[in-house]
Scaffold this motif. Structure first.
Motif, mmCIF file in Angstrom:
data_model
loop_
_atom_site.group_PDB
_atom_site.id
_atom_site.type_symbol
_atom_site.label_atom_id
_atom_site.label_comp_id
_atom_site.label_asym_id
_atom_site.label_seq_id
_atom_site.Cartn_x
_atom_site.Cartn_y
_atom_site.Cartn_z
ATOM 1 N N ALA A 117 45.512 39.560 42.717
ATOM 2 C CA ALA A 117 45.157 38.356 41.961
ATOM 3 C C ALA A 117 44.162 37.452 42.694
ATOM 4 C CB ALA A 117 46.414 37.587 41.568
ATOM 5 N N PRO A 118 44.289 37.199 43.992
ATOM 6 C CA PRO A 118 43.334 36.287 44.643
ATOM 7 C C PRO A 118 42.063 36.971 45.154
ATOM 8 C CG PRO A 118 45.058 36.863 46.193
ATOM 9 C CD PRO A 118 45.416 37.509 44.870
ATOM 10 N N ILE A 119 41.925 38.262 44.935
ATOM 11 C CA ILE A 119 40.807 39.011 45.499
ATOM 12 C C ILE A 119 39.609 38.972 44.552
ATOM 13 C CG2 ILE A 119 40.059 41.283 46.339
ATOM 14 C CD1 ILE A 119 42.213 39.828 48.042
ATOM 15 N N HIS A 120 38.431 38.800 45.130
ATOM 16 C CA HIS A 120 37.195 38.805 44.348
ATOM 17 C C HIS A 120 36.103 39.501 45.149
ATOM 18 C CE1 HIS A 120 36.751 35.255 46.926
ATOM 19 N NE2 HIS A 120 35.454 35.508 46.867
ATOM 20 N N ALA A 121 35.062 39.889 44.455
ATOM 21 C CA ALA A 121 33.925 40.535 45.106
ATOM 22 C C ALA A 121 33.021 39.460 45.697
ATOM 23 C CB ALA A 121 33.146 41.368 44.095
ATOM 24 N N VAL A 122 32.320 39.809 46.758
ATOM 25 C CA VAL A 122 31.331 38.908 47.347
ATOM 26 C C VAL A 122 29.971 39.578 47.251
ATOM 27 C CG1 VAL A 122 32.943 37.759 48.907
ATOM 28 C CG2 VAL A 122 31.774 39.798 49.675
ATOM 29 N N ASP A 123 28.958 38.766 47.079
ATOM 30 C CA ASP A 123 27.597 39.292 47.059
ATOM 31 C C ASP A 123 27.216 39.733 48.457
ATOM 32 O OD1 ASP A 123 27.333 38.771 44.361
ATOM 33 O OD2 ASP A 123 26.575 36.738 44.687
ATOM 34 N N GLU A 124 26.260 40.641 48.552
ATOM 35 C CA GLU A 124 25.865 41.174 49.848
ATOM 36 C C GLU A 124 25.427 40.080 50.817
ATOM 37 O OE1 GLU A 124 23.246 44.533 49.805
ATOM 38 O OE2 GLU A 124 24.282 45.389 48.076
ATOM 39 N N GLY A 125 24.780 39.021 50.323
ATOM 40 C CA GLY A 125 24.300 37.952 51.196
ATOM 41 C C GLY A 125 25.373 36.951 51.589
ATOM 42 N N ASP A 126 26.482 36.933 50.869
ATOM 43 C CA ASP A 126 27.551 35.976 51.154
ATOM 44 C C ASP A 126 28.460 36.503 52.252
ATOM 45 O OD1 ASP A 126 26.569 34.438 49.103
ATOM 46 O OD2 ASP A 126 28.073 35.113 47.645
ATOM 47 N N LYS A 127 29.080 35.578 52.952
ATOM 48 C CA LYS A 127 30.089 35.945 53.945
ATOM 49 C C LYS A 127 31.445 35.938 53.262
ATOM 50 C CE LYS A 127 27.951 34.242 58.138
ATOM 51 N NZ LYS A 127 28.162 33.420 59.325
#
Length: 187
Positions: A117-127
């Protein structure tokens, strides 16, 4: 499918076959490429699999009820002329296990869904948003909160709990009626 009031065995068999094919397709799609690309999709798939497992438990119970009803009505025979009771009892016991295992499977899928539930994808440039220092700090705080139980509970359990009343002290009209055992314990 036919009118809901006019379902046939062929309709039921066709839907079961389609379920099998849909799971096969799901296996191919999740394997990729491209496969899954978003944690939200994994979350949704796991939630749907949980519901499917719970519904499979219900299907097993309904098939068991059908077999029991037909056996009790004397409408089942055995291809070799044997008594159908042992075969139906074996199916009954196996379906009882299926029901329990499907419910356990559904619960495991549900727990996996909740964990995502709390997991999300991050963009390649984001930490990643996780602060490693904060995790270490939380672990240290959790360890600091561990102390002997007698500090939090200076009284014994007997002092905290009210005295138990035995069944003899309860008038018969207030006692719970005996519960009928679950029918899955053998025939």
């Amino acid at each position: 499918m036919n009118d809901p009031e006019r379902r046939t065995d062929e309709d039921i068999e066709r839907v079961a076959g389609q379920l099998h094919e849909h799971v096969r397709t799901l296996n191919h799609l999740t394997q990729g490429p491209p496969g899954l690309s978003e944690p939200a999709a994994a979350y949704t798939v796991l939630g749907n699999l949980a519901q499917t497992a719970f519904r499979l438990a219900q299907t097993a119970e309904q098939i068991d009820a059908f077999l029991t009803r037909e056996l009790d009505a004397g409408r089942l025979g055995h291809d070799r002329g044997d008594d159908p009771v042992p075969a139906v009892t074996a199916a009954h016991n196996a379906l009882g296990q299926v029901t329990e295992q499907a419910a356990d499977l559904g619960d495991s899928f549900r727990r996996a869904t909740s964990a995502l539930a709390p997991i999300h994808a991050v963009d390649e440039g984001d930490k990643p948003s996780q602060d490693r220092h904060a995790v270490v700090k939380l672990v240290d705080e959790k360890n600091a909160q561990v102390r002997p139980a007698n500090e939090d509970f200076p009284r014994t359990i007997g002092e905290v709990l009210p005295p138990s009343n035995s069944a003899e002290d309860v008038p018969p009209e207030l006692r719970s009626p005996p519960q009928v055992p679950h029918p899955r314990r053998g025939r």
